[in-house]
Design a protein around this motif. Sequence first.
Motif: not given
Lengths: 259, 259
Positions: A114, A117, A122-123, A136-137, A171, A174-175, A178-180, A183, A253, A256
């Motif tokens: 948190d 990033y 990071a975003y 991203r991704y 699954d 995945f957050p 894929h997400g952390v 991304y 998920t 992707h």
Amino acid sequence: MNVLIVYAHPEPTSLNGALKDFSVKRLEDAGHTVRVSDLYAMKWKAPVDASDNTDHQPETAFHASLDSKHAYANGTQSDDIAAEQEKLKWADAVILQFPLWWFSMPAILKGWVDRVYAYGFAYGVGEHSDERWGDRYGEGSMAGKRAMLVVTTGGWDTHYGPRGINGPIDDILFPINHGVLFYPGFDVLPPFVVHRTSKMDEARFAQTSDALGRRLDELWSTRPIPYRRQNAGDYVIPEGTLREDILPGRTGTAVHAVM
Amino acid sequence: MNVLIVYAHPEPTSLNGALKDFSVKRLEDAGHTVRVSDLYAMKWKAPVDASDNTDHQPETAFHASLDSKHAYANGTQSDDIAAEQEKLKWADAVILQFPLWWFSMPAILKGWVDRVYAYGFAYGVGEHSDERWGDRYGEGSMAGKRAMLVVTTGGWDTHYGPRGINGPIDDILFPINHGVLFYPGFDVLPPFVVHRTSKMDEARFAQTSDALGRRLDELWSTRPIPYRRQNAGDYVIPEGTLREDILPGRTGTAVHAVM
């Protein structure tokens, strides 16, 4: 190569501690340079708050992403955040190691994500338009680096299987994968997962560390999870939906990643 | 009825703060009693550590689950943990409200789950044998209570759709809805999700709070997500896998709800 291990466990003599020590030695013996962010030892501050931007004006509202953007752009991030970002820039590969607590990271590691990033790091990176929705991704500040999770769980492996009651481990992770990791641009390796940690004995620890050792030896040759890159044509932009002709009608998920 | 809102946002004047205040008023106006655990205001300690068990002996290794078990059983939990457990026992319904940060809860809320969800309270409850694998997933200390997530995201709703690049919101929230809420026995209501928070204006806030208000009015009549109960016959025990004749060949998180 340079390897950063971000490690989140409160007890050095734990299984996690032993696996972390094993990883450091294995990587160093192979000639790599290793740094460890031992979040408990560092007393890492977990919650995002106004003190993360040393230039935050007390009379104004704190806005997590806008304060992060300002602080990253103007060099007013708190020192602990900037230091972790430097480690990420230095690293060729990053390992996040943690026990799975309540189907996710321990709070202290989530607080590392948190806070470290940042917006602009990071975003919020790259052009956002009707043709691109940021870097991203598959693109971003971490492009060209590799990342892998090393995760322990108390449950049975079948509970985390394709039809297991906890949900499939892919699954659940995945957050994070894929997400952390994907991304901000990491190539994400399949996770190394150890189940049923309460049933660990010497023989099983030897097997487990041996298997982990092989994964570390192959850190630069293992095929990453083939997640689809956002800006490589598979997605409709800016809606961010998988093109209708790709795996038509499929959801979840797994769509992707290239199957 | 008694409603506990566990709220995790650093800024009182934020959209989250406004929605939380709205919820408190709406529920109180309907005659309910509301308590709010405002984790930032409480300066909630996020990381699990040895201080969570006031009886922990410094010369012994800290073991997150065994120390938790001992402290819960012997009344030696730190006061902040015990106080939150009392609120959960008191509540007929629990709302977790938070901004989705990196596809999960803010660290401070994860730390509430990690610490308050003690061994003997939220897990490790009931008989573990070849016929039952504990009172979990539909049974447990929270049985008979309802829970709902109120979540805000910065992204577009399409990015979180069935084929959206972030992954379907139901998959992203599965570790929380199924893993954190259904596990200790809550009936879990469909989440209330607000997307694209940076595009909020007065008209949209009015619409959003109106929709949230209806969900709060229907807190006791909304049909919960029909997750399958672990010990009601759908799973093979102790393997914890969905029976082969149920949705044969299907995998993913969705098989754990009755379709």
